[in-house]
Design a protein around this motif. Structure first.
Motif, PDB file in Angstrom:
ATOM      1  N   ALA A  23      55.884  24.952  33.520  1.00 26.41           N
ATOM      2  CA  ALA A  23      57.223  24.660  34.050  1.00 26.41           C
ATOM      3  C   ALA A  23      57.137  23.950  35.393  1.00 26.41           C
ATOM      4  N   ALA A  24      56.221  24.400  36.253  1.00 33.10           N
ATOM      5  CA  ALA A  24      56.060  23.756  37.563  1.00 33.10           C
ATOM      6  C   ALA A  24      55.582  22.317  37.396  1.00 33.10           C
ATOM      7  N   PHE A  25      54.638  22.092  36.487  1.00 35.96           N
ATOM      8  CA  PHE A  25      54.143  20.739  36.254  1.00 35.96           C
ATOM      9  C   PHE A  25      55.269  19.852  35.732  1.00 35.96           C
ATOM     10  N   GLU A  26      56.035  20.354  34.769  1.00 40.13           N
ATOM     11  CA  GLU A  26      57.102  19.554  34.161  1.00 40.13           C
ATOM     12  C   GLU A  26      58.274  19.321  35.108  1.00 40.13           C
ATOM     13  N   SER A  27      58.418  20.160  36.133  1.00 44.35           N
ATOM     14  CA  SER A  27      59.523  19.992  37.084  1.00 44.35           C
ATOM     15  C   SER A  27      59.006  19.504  38.438  1.00 44.35           C
ATOM     16  N   THR A  28      57.949  18.732  38.420  1.00 45.50           N
ATOM     17  CA  THR A  28      57.324  18.264  39.657  1.00 45.50           C
ATOM     18  C   THR A  28      58.340  17.592  40.574  1.00 45.50           C
ATOM     19  N   LEU A  29      58.354  18.056  41.819  1.00 49.66           N
ATOM     20  CA  LEU A  29      59.223  17.458  42.833  1.00 49.66           C
ATOM     21  C   LEU A  29      58.535  16.253  43.479  1.00 49.66           C
ATOM     22  N   ARG A  30      57.260  16.407  43.805  1.00 55.56           N
ATOM     23  CA  ARG A  30      56.462  15.324  44.387  1.00 55.56           C
ATOM     24  C   ARG A  30      55.018  15.515  43.966  1.00 55.56           C
ATOM     25  N   SER A  31      54.314  14.409  43.825  1.00 57.10           N
ATOM     26  CA  SER A  31      52.882  14.464  43.530  1.00 57.10           C
ATOM     27  C   SER A  31      52.216  13.223  44.102  1.00 57.10           C
ATOM     28  N   ARG A  32      50.910  13.303  44.222  1.00 53.32           N
ATOM     29  CA  ARG A  32      50.142  12.143  44.682  1.00 53.32           C
ATOM     30  C   ARG A  32      48.733  12.250  44.147  1.00 53.32           C
ATOM     31  N   ALA A  33      48.115  11.091  44.000  1.00 52.70           N
ATOM     32  CA  ALA A  33      46.738  11.028  43.529  1.00 52.70           C
ATOM     33  C   ALA A  33      45.795  11.255  44.701  1.00 52.70           C
ATOM     34  N   ARG A  34      44.722  11.966  44.415  1.00 49.17           N
ATOM     35  CA  ARG A  34      43.656  12.135  45.395  1.00 49.17           C
ATOM     36  C   ARG A  34      42.538  11.159  45.055  1.00 49.17           C
ATOM     37  N   ASP A  35      41.785  10.760  46.059  1.00 49.00           N
ATOM     38  CA  ASP A  35      40.712   9.790  45.876  1.00 49.00           C
ATOM     39  C   ASP A  35      39.468  10.495  45.347  1.00 49.00           C
ATOM     40  N   THR A  36      39.478  10.799  44.061  1.00 52.81           N
ATOM     41  CA  THR A  36      38.365  11.486  43.404  1.00 52.81           C
ATOM     42  C   THR A  36      38.047  10.768  42.103  1.00 52.81           C
ATOM     43  N   ASP A  37      36.938  11.124  41.509  1.00 51.10           N
ATOM     44  CA  ASP A  37      36.579  10.572  40.211  1.00 51.10           C
ATOM     45  C   ASP A  37      36.189  11.719  39.290  1.00 51.10           C
ATOM     46  N   PRO A  38      36.954  12.039  38.275  1.00 53.31           N
ATOM     47  CA  PRO A  38      38.186  11.365  37.875  1.00 53.31           C
ATOM     48  C   PRO A  38      39.312  11.662  38.863  1.00 53.31           C
ATOM     49  N   ALA A  73      52.928  27.411  46.609  1.00 48.31           N
ATOM     50  CA  ALA A  73      52.773  26.241  47.474  1.00 48.31           C
ATOM     51  C   ALA A  73      52.446  26.645  48.910  1.00 48.31           C
ATOM     52  N   THR A  74      51.476  25.950  49.481  1.00 49.64           N
ATOM     53  CA  THR A  74      51.078  26.173  50.872  1.00 49.64           C
ATOM     54  C   THR A  74      51.648  25.059  51.747  1.00 49.64           C
ATOM     55  N   ALA A  75      51.713  25.328  53.031  1.00 43.96           N
ATOM     56  CA  ALA A  75      52.209  24.327  53.982  1.00 43.96           C
ATOM     57  C   ALA A  75      51.348  23.067  53.921  1.00 43.96           C
ATOM     58  N   LYS A  76      50.037  23.230  53.749  1.00 36.47           N
ATOM     59  CA  LYS A  76      49.129  22.086  53.695  1.00 36.47           C
ATOM     60  C   LYS A  76      49.475  21.141  52.553  1.00 36.47           C
ATOM     61  N   VAL A  77      49.693  21.689  51.363  1.00 32.18           N
ATOM     62  CA  VAL A  77      50.014  20.840  50.214  1.00 32.18           C
ATOM     63  C   VAL A  77      51.431  20.283  50.318  1.00 32.18           C
ATOM     64  N   LEU A  78      52.372  21.062  50.815  1.00 32.72           N
ATOM     65  CA  LEU A  78      53.729  20.537  51.008  1.00 32.72           C
ATOM     66  C   LEU A  78      53.700  19.325  51.938  1.00 32.72           C
ATOM     67  N   THR A  79      52.878  19.379  52.967  1.00 32.45           N
ATOM     68  CA  THR A  79      52.727  18.237  53.869  1.00 32.45           C
ATOM     69  C   THR A  79      52.030  17.077  53.162  1.00 32.45           C
ATOM     70  N   GLU A  80      50.987  17.395  52.404  1.00 32.11           N
ATOM     71  CA  GLU A  80      50.230  16.341  51.715  1.00 32.11           C
ATOM     72  C   GLU A  80      51.094  15.528  50.758  1.00 32.11           C
ATOM     73  N   VAL A  81      52.021  16.175  50.061  1.00 33.94           N
ATOM     74  CA  VAL A  81      52.858  15.443  49.098  1.00 33.94           C
ATOM     75  C   VAL A  81      54.155  14.948  49.714  1.00 33.94           C
ATOM     76  N   GLY A  82      54.392  15.234  50.988  1.00 31.49           N
ATOM     77  CA  GLY A  82      55.561  14.694  51.678  1.00 31.49           C
ATOM     78  C   GLY A  82      56.813  15.532  51.599  1.00 31.49           C
ATOM     79  N   LEU A  83      56.669  16.815  51.293  1.00 34.24           N
ATOM     80  CA  LEU A  83      57.846  17.683  51.247  1.00 34.24           C
ATOM     81  C   LEU A  83      58.046  18.467  52.540  1.00 34.24           C
ATOM     82  N   ARG A  84      57.133  18.268  53.487  1.00 30.41           N
ATOM     83  CA  ARG A  84      57.215  18.950  54.781  1.00 30.41           C
ATOM     84  C   ARG A  84      56.518  18.084  55.811  1.00 30.41           C
ATOM     85  N   ARG A  85      56.979  18.157  57.031  1.00 35.85           N
ATOM     86  CA  ARG A  85      56.341  17.399  58.119  1.00 35.85           C
ATOM     87  C   ARG A  85      55.286  18.196  58.791  1.00 35.85           C
TER      88      ARG A  85
END
Length: 85
Positions: A23-38, A73-85
């Protein structure tokens, strides 16, 4: 779209269930790609109980996703995806 949750997740995180992670994945508010392989995607969505969950997932087949790291959700990830300053 097909969303699978790695079985290890449910053993290690007893506070989340597979339907909540999906449900959380399907209702994603914000996401971003990380520079990893894959490329790993980190995102934040709302689970079935109204909580914000963060997740990390990879696209493991065309239009198929494997979530291997969900938790509240942690403050670190909320900041990383732009949902918190």
């Amino acid at each position: 779209m097909r969303v699978r949750v790695h079985p290890r997740v449910l053993r290690r995180h007893s506070d989340v269930t597979e339907p909540e992670v999906v449900a959380a994945f399907e209702s994603t508010l914000r996401s971003r790609a990380r520079d990893t392989d894959p490329i790993q995607w980190v995102g934040v969505g709302v689970d079935g109980r109204g909580r914000l969950l963060e997740y990390v997932a990879v696209e493991d087949e065309p239009d198929g996703w494997l979530v291997f790291y969900p938790m509240q959700a942690t403050a670190k990830v909320l900041t990383e995806v732009g949902l918190r300053r």
